[in-house]
Design a protein around this motif. Structure first.
Motif, mmCIF file in Angstrom:
data_model
loop_
_atom_site.group_PDB
_atom_site.id
_atom_site.type_symbol
_atom_site.label_atom_id
_atom_site.label_comp_id
_atom_site.label_asym_id
_atom_site.label_seq_id
_atom_site.Cartn_x
_atom_site.Cartn_y
_atom_site.Cartn_z
ATOM 1 N N ILE A 1 10.820 10.888 -1.612
ATOM 2 C CA ILE A 1 10.567 9.844 -0.612
ATOM 3 C C ILE A 1 9.335 9.058 -1.032
ATOM 4 N N GLU A 2 9.457 7.738 -1.027
ATOM 5 C CA GLU A 2 8.297 6.868 -1.180
ATOM 6 C C GLU A 2 8.294 5.869 -0.024
ATOM 7 N N VAL A 3 7.126 5.638 0.552
ATOM 8 C CA VAL A 3 6.978 4.676 1.640
ATOM 9 C C VAL A 3 5.833 3.734 1.291
ATOM 10 N N PHE A 4 6.122 2.434 1.282
ATOM 11 C CA PHE A 4 5.138 1.416 0.930
ATOM 12 C C PHE A 4 4.974 0.448 2.101
ATOM 13 N N LYS A 5 3.727 0.225 2.507
ATOM 14 C CA LYS A 5 3.439 -0.786 3.530
ATOM 15 C C LYS A 5 3.417 -2.164 2.881
ATOM 16 N N LEU A 6 4.075 -3.142 3.493
ATOM 17 C CA LEU A 6 4.135 -4.496 2.966
ATOM 18 C C LEU A 6 3.114 -5.387 3.666
ATOM 19 N N ASN A 7 2.477 -6.279 2.900
ATOM 20 C CA ASN A 7 1.510 -7.171 3.522
ATOM 21 C C ASN A 7 2.181 -8.095 4.525
ATOM 22 N N ASP A 8 1.464 -8.438 5.589
ATOM 23 C CA ASP A 8 2.030 -9.323 6.607
ATOM 24 C C ASP A 8 1.864 -10.783 6.192
ATOM 25 N N GLN B 1 0.856 -1.181 0.000
ATOM 26 C CA GLN B 1 0.000 0.000 0.000
ATOM 27 C C GLN B 1 0.890 1.228 0.000
ATOM 28 N N THR B 2 0.609 2.164 -0.882
ATOM 29 C CA THR B 2 1.379 3.408 -0.924
ATOM 30 C C THR B 2 0.955 4.290 0.245
ATOM 31 N N MET B 3 1.902 4.601 1.116
ATOM 32 C CA MET B 3 1.626 5.456 2.267
ATOM 33 C C MET B 3 2.016 6.906 1.995
ATOM 34 N N PHE B 4 3.184 7.104 1.372
ATOM 35 C CA PHE B 4 3.663 8.449 1.057
ATOM 36 C C PHE B 4 4.416 8.421 -0.263
ATOM 37 N N ARG B 5 4.245 9.486 -1.030
ATOM 38 C CA ARG B 5 5.033 9.712 -2.229
ATOM 39 C C ARG B 5 5.281 11.218 -2.276
ATOM 40 N N SER C 1 5.752 -4.021 8.231
ATOM 41 C CA SER C 1 7.041 -3.700 7.623
ATOM 42 C C SER C 1 6.814 -2.729 6.473
ATOM 43 N N TYR C 2 7.811 -1.884 6.231
ATOM 44 C CA TYR C 2 7.694 -0.854 5.201
ATOM 45 C C TYR C 2 8.928 -0.847 4.308
ATOM 46 N N LEU C 3 8.701 -0.641 3.026
ATOM 47 C CA LEU C 3 9.773 -0.395 2.082
ATOM 48 C C LEU C 3 9.891 1.110 1.920
ATOM 49 N N VAL C 4 11.051 1.657 2.281
ATOM 50 C CA VAL C 4 11.303 3.085 2.175
ATOM 51 C C VAL C 4 12.243 3.306 1.001
ATOM 52 N N ARG C 5 11.792 4.045 0.013
ATOM 53 C CA ARG C 5 12.610 4.335 -1.168
ATOM 54 C C ARG C 5 12.981 5.818 -1.167
ATOM 55 N N LEU C 6 14.284 6.086 -1.214
ATOM 56 C CA LEU C 6 14.790 7.456 -1.215
ATOM 57 C C LEU C 6 15.406 7.764 -2.573
ATOM 58 N N HIS C 7 15.007 8.887 -3.160
ATOM 59 C CA HIS C 7 15.481 9.296 -4.486
ATOM 60 C C HIS C 7 16.503 10.421 -4.342
ATOM 61 N N PHE C 8 17.610 10.307 -5.082
ATOM 62 C CA PHE C 8 18.689 11.294 -5.025
ATOM 63 C C PHE C 8 19.092 11.712 -6.439
ATOM 64 N N CYS C 9 19.466 12.963 -6.581
ATOM 65 C CA CYS C 9 20.081 13.453 -7.811
ATOM 66 C C CYS C 9 20.862 14.713 -7.448
ATOM 67 N N ASP C 10 22.164 14.619 -7.476
ATOM 68 C CA ASP C 10 23.030 15.705 -7.013
ATOM 69 C C ASP C 10 23.482 16.560 -8.186
ATOM 70 N N PHE C 11 23.010 17.813 -8.218
ATOM 71 C CA PHE C 11 23.400 18.747 -9.261
ATOM 72 C C PHE C 11 24.519 19.681 -8.813
ATOM 73 N N PHE C 12 24.953 19.524 -7.572
ATOM 74 C CA PHE C 12 25.987 20.405 -7.043
ATOM 75 C C PHE C 12 27.383 19.821 -7.228
ATOM 76 N N PHE C 13 27.513 18.543 -6.912
ATOM 77 C CA PHE C 13 28.833 17.925 -6.873
ATOM 78 C C PHE C 13 28.865 16.708 -7.792
ATOM 79 N N GLY C 14 29.989 16.511 -8.426
ATOM 80 C CA GLY C 14 30.131 15.363 -9.316
ATOM 81 C C GLY C 14 31.287 14.462 -8.963
ATOM 82 N N LYS C 15 31.970 14.794 -7.849
ATOM 83 C CA LYS C 15 33.137 14.014 -7.449
ATOM 84 C C LYS C 15 32.891 13.322 -6.121
ATOM 85 N N VAL C 16 33.566 12.184 -5.966
ATOM 86 C CA VAL C 16 33.442 11.401 -4.744
ATOM 87 C C VAL C 16 33.983 12.195 -3.556
#
Length: 798
Positions: A375-382, A202-206, A293-308
């Protein structure tokens, strides 16, 4: 109990290659309708009757009224009602994952059924999606007109999906029924890792972090809706929002399905001040159902820095470290390349999920900062195939029992935790925010200014110009503002609030130092707050209110200019954080200084309530809105949410609930009626914050100490106030002074507003506290007599 967190790294570069073609058309059912219809986005919905396999006890009905917040009449104005168990048999793609969306509009229908009697369960594909669900209670608790539940289902090679609605009568609702307004079945590619191929969610947050609301028709054919993240941010740590100047460098066609470009083009980071960044976490609080239990998906895209190792940070979920060396440039392999990471977390007994970011000092990166785009948060079935959570706690409206047509809800104890009420109020703001931003950006997509339509389009510009033309305050040109702030240089930023960034600048040939507040286009505040500040502050003059110098409205900019407060906010001094430089404040505030500041702030609020031409309710009293000038004089600031009572009922103000997390009056939330006693409650929280030097909400403390207001009242009743006092002032406080001070603060936090003192009484008590602290010696600067203020100017028209 320590949560076991399983960590999965899923960079977009390794996105699954098996993709279901989007030629598989979605199935959209307008339940209860007789004819095909089109919604406001141009999508076609068809009648549901031919998909019902058991419909002997179902009927269709039309809503009696249309709530103005509905995004479209379709599918909400028609309803399918079930008085016994009924099932839809829906054709689906047998090898695909699907979004299943259920739309509910709990209102009065022509069938004359009470929406509060609708208590039911919903099941599909062997899963319990909803159990004892009340759309009416849920809508009331969230103050939303309609409810959408989204699920992600796999069908195990079956060409049919059986969706069953079952009324669940109980002793309070013996005539329970089920209903549904709309059903969506959307085939989608498998966008989750292999471990989750057979799992339902179930989608809890997007959330589009740092960016705008994204409507379903803007999302890559997957029809996902992305909401603004700011209502979920903890405390005042909003960080800095930015938008990239270049496009997203998707590494493959498949990677475009992870999130739409606008998610990756906008971000929230901590800001340019490394010292400040090391003293706080960028934190989100998300309400979820406990024991899943929840699957938490975090999205990133860095436009400031390109080096490790240019920016490395830690990621915490529920106070557990899930990443010690988060380096977006290293994960993505370049600048502007999107990447996401998945984490699984178990919520044992807790209904709040905390996500926090903090710079990693040990890695010695070039910059101490952190960043997040989505941020995406998904509830997982028990293990029992259950996804159903409990109904939320409803808010109670004073006049509900007096309205014969109003929906009736079960009564709730008035002793529910203030914290639950405050958290629910955050969710209450989401529906209003979504509707506003969605409508505004639909206008923006048709042309015109890039973000001014949020504040009302071209009519907004004319309103602002009209107000400035009335001579309410000085009118600055955008050139003057840019010169004063060195082109809105990040080096001039001294703070960030709900309206936008605050810059330190100089005007009139560097003769006058000012604070410049610039509207953020992605802010949830806008034209109303901007005009409110001009309208109120231009007519108010008081030693303990911040002074508005002028405003600017040019080139789609909205800017307010104030007197500069050299000593920052009260909050900064309580926690030794200096937003104006790279070092903390050298000395802590003495108890006598704190008393003087509280007295000054109380005078300012008391003046708003009684001394201004028309009584004004501030509505956002907190330590970040109490500023200190170079002589440590306290001045109340930020009137964007304030309400004048002259045009409204003098007994109360009926209004949408607004305020700050941790300071919000629980009675205001329950009744949605604003009075000056709401400011008194918030000021009570400030008084304890000053005494204890701890935030209104502190996630790092035990549960009973999480909410300062609850903890302080409980400690006072147990006679345990001594342990709460800030150690740096504990030995300074006169015993009688402390007794009077804490009595006053506790009365401010009374559950019922009628039991709270007025701000005038609070002021007199604080002034008496100062006398007790000073051994009875009267100090000229703290005279009890308000008439003795030589620096109080009359308001306009008095």
């Amino acid at each position: 109990m320590k949560c076991k967190i399983q960590i999965f790294l899923w960079a977009i570069l390794t996105f699954p290659c098996t993709i279901i073609t989007l030629d598989d058309h979605p199935l959209l059912l307008d339940c209860g309708a007789n004819l095909e219809s089109t919604d406001s986005s141009g999508r076609k919905w068809i009648p549901d009757s031919r998909f019902l396999t058991t419909n002997n006890h179902s009927l269709s009905s039309t809503a009696k009224s249309q709530d103005p917040s509905l995004p479209s009449t379709v599918p909400y104005m028609q309803s399918r009602i079930f008085k016994s168990q009924s099932t839809y048999t829906l054709p689906i793609s047998p090898t695909s994952r699907h979004w299943l969306r259920l739309h509910f509009y709990p209102t009065s229908y022509a069938a004359a059924l009470d929406p509060a009697a609708a208590l039911f369960s919903v099941s599909a594909a062997g899963l319990t999606l909803l159990h004892n669900f009340s759309a009416a209670i849920t809508a009331q608790a969230l103050t939303q007109a309609y409810i959408i539940r989204e699920y992600s289902l796999t069908t195990l090679n079956s060409p049919l999906l059986h969706l069953t609605f079952t009324p669940d009568p109980d002793h309070d609702r013996p005539n329970a029924f089920a209903f549904i307004n709309g059903i969506e079945i959307i085939p989608i590619p498998e966008i989750f890792p292999p471990e989750y191929y057979s799992r339902a969610m179930q989608t809890m947050f997007r959330l589009n972090v740092g960016g705008r609301f994204i409507a379903a028709d803007e999302d890559s054919g997957l029809t996902r809706t992305w909401h603004d993240d700011s209502p979920h941010i903890y405390g005042a740590g909003f960080g800095v929002t930015t938008r990239a100047g270049a496009g997203v460098a998707y590494p493959s066609r498949e990677s475009r399905l992870a999130a739409p470009p606008d998610v990756y083009l906008t971000a929230r980071s901590m800001g340019p001040n490394s010292t400040l960044n090391l003293n706080y976490n960028l934190t989100w609080i998300l309400d979820v159902d406990a024991n899943f239990s929840y699957l938490v998906r975090l999205h990133f895209c860095d436009f400031f820095f390109g080096k490790v190792n240019q920016m490395v940070f830690l990621i915490f979920i529920n106070n557990q470290t899930v990443e010690t060396d988060a380096d977006v440039a290293a994960w993505a392999g370049g600048k502007g390349v999107p990447v996401y990471k998945d984490y699984e977390v178990r919520q044992n007994g807790h209904n709040q999920l905390w996500l926090a970011l903090h710079p990693n000092v040990e890695s010695k990166p070039q910059y101490y900062d952190s960043i997040l785009n989505g941020i995406e948060v998904f509830k997982l079935n028990d293990t029992k195939g259950n996804l159903a959570g409990p109904n939320p706690i409803p808010s109670l409206k004073k006049d509900m029992s007096q309205d014969a047509t109003a929906t009736k809800f079960p009564s709730r104890s008035r002793k529910k935790s203030r914290l639950i009420v405050i958290l629910a109020s955050l969710l209450a703001s989401v529906a209003v925010l979504v509707g506003l931003i969605a409508a505004c950006f639909k206008q923006s997509s048709k042309g015109g200014a890039p973000w001014l339509p949020i504040y009302g389009g071209s009519s907004s510009s004319s309103q602002i110009s009209s107000r400035l033309g009335e001579g309410l305050c000085r009118h600055f040109s955008i050139g003057e503002i840019r010169a004063a702030t060195h082109g809105f240089s990040e080096a001039c930023v001294v703070g960030v609030g709900g309206f936008g960034k605050v810059y330190r600048g100089c005007i009139d040939g560097n003769a006058t130092e000012v604070a410049v507040k610039r509207a953020n286009p992605s802010s949830q505040q806008g034209l109303h707050e901007f005009l409110n500040e001009i309208e109120l502050l231009s007519k108010l003059r008081h030693r303990h209110l911040v002074s508005l110098i002028g405003a600017c409205e040019e080139n789609n900019e909205m800017v307010l200019v104030y007197d500069y407060m050299a000593n920052g906010t009260l909050r900064e001094h309580l926690y030794n954080i200096n937003l104006n430089g790279n070092k903390g404040w050298s000395d802590h505030l003495s108890w006598k200084q704190r008393l003087g500041i509280c007295i000054g702030a109380a005078r300012g609020i008391h003046y708003l309530h009684t001394g201004a031409k028309h009584p004004i309710i501030h509505r956002d009293v907190k330590t970040t809105n109490i500023l200190l000038d170079d002589k440590w004089v306290a001045k109340v600031s930020d009137f964007g949410l304030s309400k004048a009572r002259h045009a409204l009922d003098q007994a109360h103000v009926s209004t949408a609930v607004k305020g700050s997390f941790g300071y919000l009056d629980p009675e205001y939330y329950r009744r949605q009626q604003l009075t000056d006693k709401s400011d008194v409650y918030s000021f009570g929280v400030v008084l304890f914050e000053v005494l204890c030097a701890r935030p209104a909400i502190d996630a790092g403390r035990p549960r009973e100490q999480l909410c300062l207001a609850d903890w302080a009242v409980a400690s006072y009743r147990k006679g345990a106030m001594e342990e709460m006092i800030d150690p740096s002032i504990r030995g300074e406080i006169n015993a009688e002074c402390l007794k009077r001070y804490t009595e006053t603060a506790v009365k401010c936090l009374s559950e019922d507003s009628i039991d709270r003192p007025s701000m005038g009484e609070v002021l007199r008590n604080l002034e008496h506290c100062l006398k007790l602290q000073s051994g009875g010696e009267e100090e000229e600067q703290h005279s009890v007599n308000d008439a003795a203020f030589a620096d109080v100017l009359e308001t306009q028209g008095r």
